[in-house]
Scaffold this motif. Structure first.
Motif, PDB file in Angstrom:
ATOM      1  N   ASP A  45       0.816  -1.217   0.000  1.00  0.00           N
ATOM      2  CA  ASP A  45       0.000   0.000   0.000  1.00  0.00           C
ATOM      3  C   ASP A  45       0.850   1.267   0.000  1.00  0.00           C
ATOM      4  OD1 ASP A  45       0.768  -0.937   2.574  1.00  0.00           O
ATOM      5  OD2 ASP A  45      -0.562   0.545   3.502  1.00  0.00           O
ATOM      6  N   GLN A  46       2.163   1.144   0.201  1.00  0.00           N
ATOM      7  CA  GLN A  46       3.060   2.300   0.238  1.00  0.00           C
ATOM      8  C   GLN A  46       3.920   2.345  -1.021  1.00  0.00           C
ATOM      9  OE1 GLN A  46       5.540   2.213   3.706  1.00  0.00           O
ATOM     10  NE2 GLN A  46       3.840   1.925   5.111  1.00  0.00           N
ATOM     11  N   ALA A  47       4.121   3.538  -1.524  1.00  0.00           N
ATOM     12  CA  ALA A  47       5.043   3.707  -2.652  1.00  0.00           C
ATOM     13  C   ALA A  47       6.457   3.844  -2.088  1.00  0.00           C
ATOM     14  CB  ALA A  47       4.684   4.956  -3.440  1.00  0.00           C
ATOM     15  N   PRO A  48       7.426   3.151  -2.674  1.00  0.00           N
ATOM     16  CA  PRO A  48       8.802   3.306  -2.186  1.00  0.00           C
ATOM     17  C   PRO A  48       9.327   4.705  -2.500  1.00  0.00           C
ATOM     18  CG  PRO A  48       8.748   1.854  -4.090  1.00  0.00           C
ATOM     19  CD  PRO A  48       7.337   2.182  -3.755  1.00  0.00           C
ATOM     20  N   MET A  49      10.284   5.155  -1.701  1.00  0.00           N
ATOM     21  CA  MET A  49      10.943   6.429  -1.983  1.00  0.00           C
ATOM     22  C   MET A  49      11.640   6.331  -3.327  1.00  0.00           C
ATOM     23  SD  MET A  49      12.837   7.446   1.593  1.00  0.00           S
ATOM     24  CE  MET A  49      13.219   5.820   2.265  1.00  0.00           C
ATOM     25  N   THR A  50      11.839   7.475  -3.954  1.00  0.00           N
ATOM     26  CA  THR A  50      12.640   7.476  -5.180  1.00  0.00           C
ATOM     27  C   THR A  50      14.093   7.197  -4.784  1.00  0.00           C
ATOM     28  OG1 THR A  50      13.187   9.818  -5.065  1.00  0.00           O
ATOM     29  CG2 THR A  50      11.133   9.219  -6.222  1.00  0.00           C
TER      30      THR A  50
END
Length: 74
Positions: A45-50
């Motif tokens: 459900d979380q987008a990884p950091m760039t």
């Protein structure tokens, strides 16, 4: 038992990746691909950091930016 050039190339690439990963860890810089894979697998459900955000996050943690207890030489 002779090794093929493809097998030697794969072994060389594995060795150099291990050396580079070890060097990054020694200076406090983690492996972005391992981080991104972990986030996608365990926190879908979380987008990884760039990659840039990850680098800055690790640098901030290393040097104690933002009231974190990091390495400080002075």
């Amino acid at each position: 038992m002779a090794m093929s050039s493809q097998n030697l190339r794969e072994r060389w690439q594995t060795l150099t990746k291990c050396v580079c990963d070890g060097a990054r860890l020694m200076v406090g810089q983690g492996d972005y691909e391992a981080y991104a894979s972990h986030i996608r697998k365990t926190h879908p459900d979380q987008a990884p950091m760039t990659e840039l955000e990850f680098f800055r996050n690790r640098e901030n943690a290393r040097f104690g930016v933002g009231n974190r207890n990091g390495f400080r030489c002075c």
